[in-house]
Design a protein around this motif. Structure first.
Motif, PDB file in Angstrom:
ATOM      1  N   ARG A 433       0.826  -1.210   0.000  1.00  0.00           N
ATOM      2  CA  ARG A 433       0.000   0.000   0.000  1.00  0.00           C
ATOM      3  C   ARG A 433       0.862   1.263   0.000  1.00  0.00           C
ATOM      4  NH1 ARG A 433      -3.263  -2.922   3.604  1.00  0.00           N
ATOM      5  NH2 ARG A 433      -2.547  -1.708   5.383  1.00  0.00           N
ATOM      6  N   GLN A 434       2.053   1.167   0.578  1.00  0.00           N
ATOM      7  CA  GLN A 434       2.963   2.316   0.537  1.00  0.00           C
ATOM      8  C   GLN A 434       3.454   2.547  -0.893  1.00  0.00           C
ATOM      9  OE1 GLN A 434       3.414   4.426   2.818  1.00  0.00           O
ATOM     10  NE2 GLN A 434       5.001   5.664   1.869  1.00  0.00           N
ATOM     11  N   HIS A 435       3.744   1.454  -1.629  1.00  0.00           N
ATOM     12  CA  HIS A 435       4.116   1.592  -3.042  1.00  0.00           C
ATOM     13  C   HIS A 435       2.941   2.145  -3.845  1.00  0.00           C
ATOM     14  CE1 HIS A 435       8.085  -0.103  -2.808  1.00  0.00           C
ATOM     15  NE2 HIS A 435       7.647  -1.232  -2.261  1.00  0.00           N
ATOM     16  N   GLU A 436       1.730   1.761  -3.450  1.00  0.00           N
ATOM     17  CA  GLU A 436       0.545   2.295  -4.130  1.00  0.00           C
ATOM     18  C   GLU A 436       0.451   3.814  -3.932  1.00  0.00           C
ATOM     19  OE1 GLU A 436      -4.336   1.800  -4.203  1.00  0.00           O
ATOM     20  OE2 GLU A 436      -3.152   0.876  -2.603  1.00  0.00           O
ATOM     21  N   LYS A 437       0.704   4.277  -2.718  1.00  0.00           N
ATOM     22  CA  LYS A 437       0.684   5.718  -2.440  1.00  0.00           C
ATOM     23  C   LYS A 437       1.692   6.457  -3.314  1.00  0.00           C
ATOM     24  CE  LYS A 437      -0.878   6.310   2.327  1.00  0.00           C
ATOM     25  NZ  LYS A 437      -0.453   6.744   3.687  1.00  0.00           N
ATOM     26  N   LEU A 441       4.244   1.073  -9.502  1.00  0.00           N
ATOM     27  CA  LEU A 441       3.680  -0.205  -9.933  1.00  0.00           C
ATOM     28  C   LEU A 441       4.746  -1.284 -10.063  1.00  0.00           C
ATOM     29  CD1 LEU A 441       1.334  -1.950 -10.873  1.00  0.00           C
ATOM     30  CD2 LEU A 441       1.631  -1.017 -13.178  1.00  0.00           C
ATOM     31  N   GLN A 442       5.889  -0.938 -10.685  1.00  0.00           N
ATOM     32  CA  GLN A 442       6.933  -1.936 -10.897  1.00  0.00           C
ATOM     33  C   GLN A 442       7.465  -2.463  -9.567  1.00  0.00           C
ATOM     34  OE1 GLN A 442       7.613  -3.221 -13.870  1.00  0.00           O
ATOM     35  NE2 GLN A 442       8.910  -4.694 -12.778  1.00  0.00           N
ATOM     36  N   GLU A 443       7.681  -1.550  -8.615  1.00  0.00           N
ATOM     37  CA  GLU A 443       8.164  -1.968  -7.298  1.00  0.00           C
ATOM     38  C   GLU A 443       7.138  -2.847  -6.592  1.00  0.00           C
ATOM     39  OE1 GLU A 443       8.365   0.931  -8.581  1.00  0.00           O
ATOM     40  OE2 GLU A 443      10.397   1.755  -8.324  1.00  0.00           O
ATOM     41  N   ALA A 444       5.858  -2.534  -6.786  1.00  0.00           N
ATOM     42  CA  ALA A 444       4.796  -3.340  -6.181  1.00  0.00           C
ATOM     43  C   ALA A 444       4.791  -4.754  -6.754  1.00  0.00           C
ATOM     44  CB  ALA A 444       3.441  -2.672  -6.403  1.00  0.00           C
ATOM     45  N   LEU A 445       4.963  -4.867  -8.072  1.00  0.00           N
ATOM     46  CA  LEU A 445       4.991  -6.182  -8.720  1.00  0.00           C
ATOM     47  C   LEU A 445       6.211  -6.980  -8.267  1.00  0.00           C
ATOM     48  CD1 LEU A 445       3.890  -5.112 -12.324  1.00  0.00           C
ATOM     49  CD2 LEU A 445       2.534  -6.400 -10.658  1.00  0.00           C
ATOM     50  N   GLU A 446       7.343  -6.296  -8.099  1.00  0.00           N
ATOM     51  CA  GLU A 446       8.557  -6.979  -7.626  1.00  0.00           C
ATOM     52  C   GLU A 446       8.374  -7.485  -6.195  1.00  0.00           C
ATOM     53  OE1 GLU A 446      11.676  -4.146  -8.096  1.00  0.00           O
ATOM     54  OE2 GLU A 446      11.677  -4.261 -10.308  1.00  0.00           O
ATOM     55  N   LEU A 447       7.673  -6.697  -5.369  1.00  0.00           N
ATOM     56  CA  LEU A 447       7.416  -7.124  -3.991  1.00  0.00           C
ATOM     57  C   LEU A 447       6.555  -8.382  -3.966  1.00  0.00           C
ATOM     58  CD1 LEU A 447       7.638  -6.599  -0.929  1.00  0.00           C
ATOM     59  CD2 LEU A 447       5.592  -5.168  -1.116  1.00  0.00           C
TER      60      LEU A 447
END
Length: 665
Positions: A433-437, A441-447
């Protein structure tokens, strides 16, 4: 008179017939026993209808983040309360007690999960094509067992219609009979989507076939779902309906009812019920702890302290769960010093704080941006013999993320793994959710990839976050890929998933796909009552784009798809038509509304009246007026007052509109 109004909508009839294959036909799939049961169940649904459902628009990202974090921490706090409830519930029906009369053994541990996944995919593929569904299931060649049926039903999640279709099909098969577990699972699914008429019908079927299939746990499911739907009166009325099915309400079920009311912000009703039922159900420590929890969640801490005093006065000693409940209440309310004082009070009274106690304080310090103190307390816990668990680590990570310290949060995650504490879905969700803020997107997918590598499978909440982020960034192709990946993993989209995706499609003017997914959502039974925020946005966008036929299809799909169409849904649709000048269409739907026994809002009537006056069409206006006058007379109301109220509201609306225009200037 009727013919004039009916003829107005005839130019849509051809379109409606062309798109008829989109309308789910699953509602006609019933067993003979259930057919009879539904008729007898109507006497229950006259009182247990879903007109008092509390509809809500989708939460903002910030509201959802706060809600989920609080919910997770509170859920851990509730564990001690729920443990005894869970054990007691399990004791109500031990494995093997029932099922001796079944033709299939209940011991089906050998049922393959892959078989359940294959059946689930068939069910979801043909959910709105009854004949094809039955044909595909008949040809699948699997040995149908109670375990397989339960797995498939659970995998359906909130998709009530596909689950119900499969349940009915399974009940028709030779050498198979539903168990109490499969009945309870389908009842849970249907209750979740407020399909209570079907639930009462299934209960009638169970009573006819074998009354011993109905256990108190069956009614516990209903009580919790009624409470979740804000149907307080109906939840309480279940206590009186139970004897009709050969089951008596006991203290355990009463505790579950109190718990359900408190968890859904109905603590005042729970307190009143507790007071009224003291002579029927003897109070115990669990009841008091449940009420304490409800009061604390509502921020009624003084009342909670008074209740704890009453608890002591009647001879009950608070346990660690009760103390933690009040401690967490102070922490949640931001009264941190009082929380620490209460912690000392606990120690003085011989109640040793545990990991839940300290986690509540860590979370409160993080919420107040006192991060250094939170870290210090987090380290000091070990001195008191309380070693951080996944919830404690997640609370600290959540606090760091809230205040934008993502790098420090990742350091805590690394420490967590090094200490042998495996992160769970909630831990990753907080980081995601912090990456969403940050719109990363790319960092969220990597997580999420890192999450999979660690052996933690993403849940529906994770996919919802990825979908929302993709849609907000306009990455619709990525969103579609995420959707398909979620389906391949066997995760069933819920109402929130569809709402997120539909709003994302509308935001980027993809009306066709938005309509397709909305129809799919309705077809799966995921709309217990119209989600007015989504419905209003969808209809307005379609009408603004001149897609009247597509908007009409959405409306007809909802009516034929089993959605509960009430006065608010009609108002949205009729007023939307009036705003684009389709007054005759609006008048025809107003006539439908009256035929359904719903009285239009006075402001809606004034909009139609004004529009017809501009068209110099007195015939239709007189027809609507005549029908309304008849309905109002039957309800012992005064027609002139009804008309004046509409004029007053219309004037107020114009006044607000004028003020907005002046402010813009």
């Amino acid at each position: 008179m009727q013919n004039t109004l009916t003829s107005i909508k005839l130019h849509h009839s051809t379109i409606n017939h062309i798109f008829l294959f989109h309308i789910p036909s699953c509602y006609c799939l019933r067993s003979p026993t259930t057919d009879n049961a539904i008729n007898s169940a109507r006497c229950y649904t006259s009182r247990f209808n879903s007109t008092d459902v509390d509809e809500r628009n989708p939460k903002t990202k910030e509201e959802e983040e706060t809600h989920k974090t609080e919910l997770h921490l509170s859920k851990r706090l509730d564990t001690l309360i729920d443990t005894s409830i869970t054990r007691a519930t399990a004791a109500l029906h031990k494995p093997g007690e029932k099922g001796t009369s079944f033709r299939v053994s209940c011991n089906d541990a050998s049922t393959s999960l892959s078989n359940a996944e294959k059946v689930y995919k068939i069910v979801m593929k043909y959910y709105n094509k009854t004949d094809m569904l039955e044909m595909a299931l008949d040809r699948c060649g699997f040995s149908l067992t109670p375990g397989l049926v339960v797995q498939v039903l659970k995998q359906c999640g909130s998709a009530a219609n596909p689950a119900y279709n499969f349940f009915i099909w399974a009940g028709k098969q030779d050498h198979y009979m539903h168990t109490h577990e499969s009945y309870n699972v389908i009842i849970n699914v249907l209750c979740r989507m407020n399909q209570f008429e079907r639930v009462w019908a299934i209960l009638d079927e169970m009573r006819t076939r074998d009354p011993s299939l109905i256990t108190p746990h069956t009614f516990i499911i209903m009580v919790r779902r009624f409470a979740a739907a804000k149907m307080v009166r109906k939840a309480i009325d279940v206590l009186d309906e139970m004897p009709k099915f050969g089951v008596e309400a006991d203290a355990h079920l009463f505790g579950c009812l109190l718990d359900a009311l408190c968890k859904h912000n109905k603590v005042r009703e729970a307190l009143a019920l507790f007071s009224d039922m003291k002579f029927r159900f003897e109070p115990n420590v669990k009841n008091y702890t449940i009420l304490l929890n409800g009061l604390c969640k509502e921020g009624m801490l003084e009342e909670a302290r008074f209740l704890m005093g009453e608890m002591l006065g009647v001879g009950f000693d608070p346990d660690i769960a009760a103390y933690n409940t009040l401690l967490h209440g102070y922490a949640r309310a931001g009264r941190i010093q009082e929380a620490f004082d209460f912690l000392d009070e606990m120690k003085n009274k011989g109640c040793v704080p545990n990991i839940i106690s300290y986690t509540s304080l860590v979370h409160a310090l993080c919420e107040a941006e006192r991060l250094d103190e939170a870290r210090r307390l987090f380290q000091d816990m070990r001195k008191y013999g309380c070693f951080p668990d996944v919830v404690s680590y997640t609370a600290l990570i959540s606090g760091l993320c809230k205040w934008g310290k993502l790098d420090e949060a990742y350091k805590v995650l690394d420490e967590m793994v090094q200490q042998g504490c495996a992160p769970n879905q909630m831990t990753y969700s907080v980081l995601l959710r912090q990456h969403e803020k940050r719109e990363e997107l790319q960092e969220a997918l990597e997580l999420v990839e890192e999450m999979l590598e660690s052996g933690c499978d993403p849940d529906l909440g994770i996919y919802n976050t990825l979908l929302r982020l993709s849609c907000n960034l306009g990455q619709l192709n990525e969103a579609v890929e995420i959707w398909h990946k979620m389906e391949r993993e066997g995760i069933s989209a819920d109402l929130h998933t569809y709402t997120v995706f539909i709003h994302g499609l509308l935001k980027h003017n993809n009306l066709t796909d938005a309509c397709t997914y909305y129809k799919e959502m309705v077809g799966k039974g995921l709309v217990p009552a119209p989600q007015y925020g989504t419905l209003k946005v969808l209809l307005n966008e379609l009408l603004r784009a001149g897609k009247l036929d597509m908007a009409a299809e959405i409306w007809e799909c909802m009516k034929k798809g089993g959605s509960h169409i009430n006065i608010f849904a009609y108002t949205i649709w009729i007023q939307a038509l009036c705003q684009i000048g389709e007054v005759k269409e609006a008048a025809a739907y107003c006539a439908d509304m009256i035929d359904d026994g719903l009285l239009p809002q006075s402001s809606t009537y004034q909009m139609i009246k004004k529009g017809l006056k501009k068209l110099h069409n007195r015939i239709i206006g007189d027809q609507i007026r005549g029908r309304l006058r008849k309905m109002i007379d039957e309800r012992n109301l005064i027609f002139k007052s009804y008309e004046k109220e509409g004029v007053r509201k219309e004037g107020a609306r114009k006044s607000r509109k004028g003020r907005r225009k002046r402010n813009l200037k």
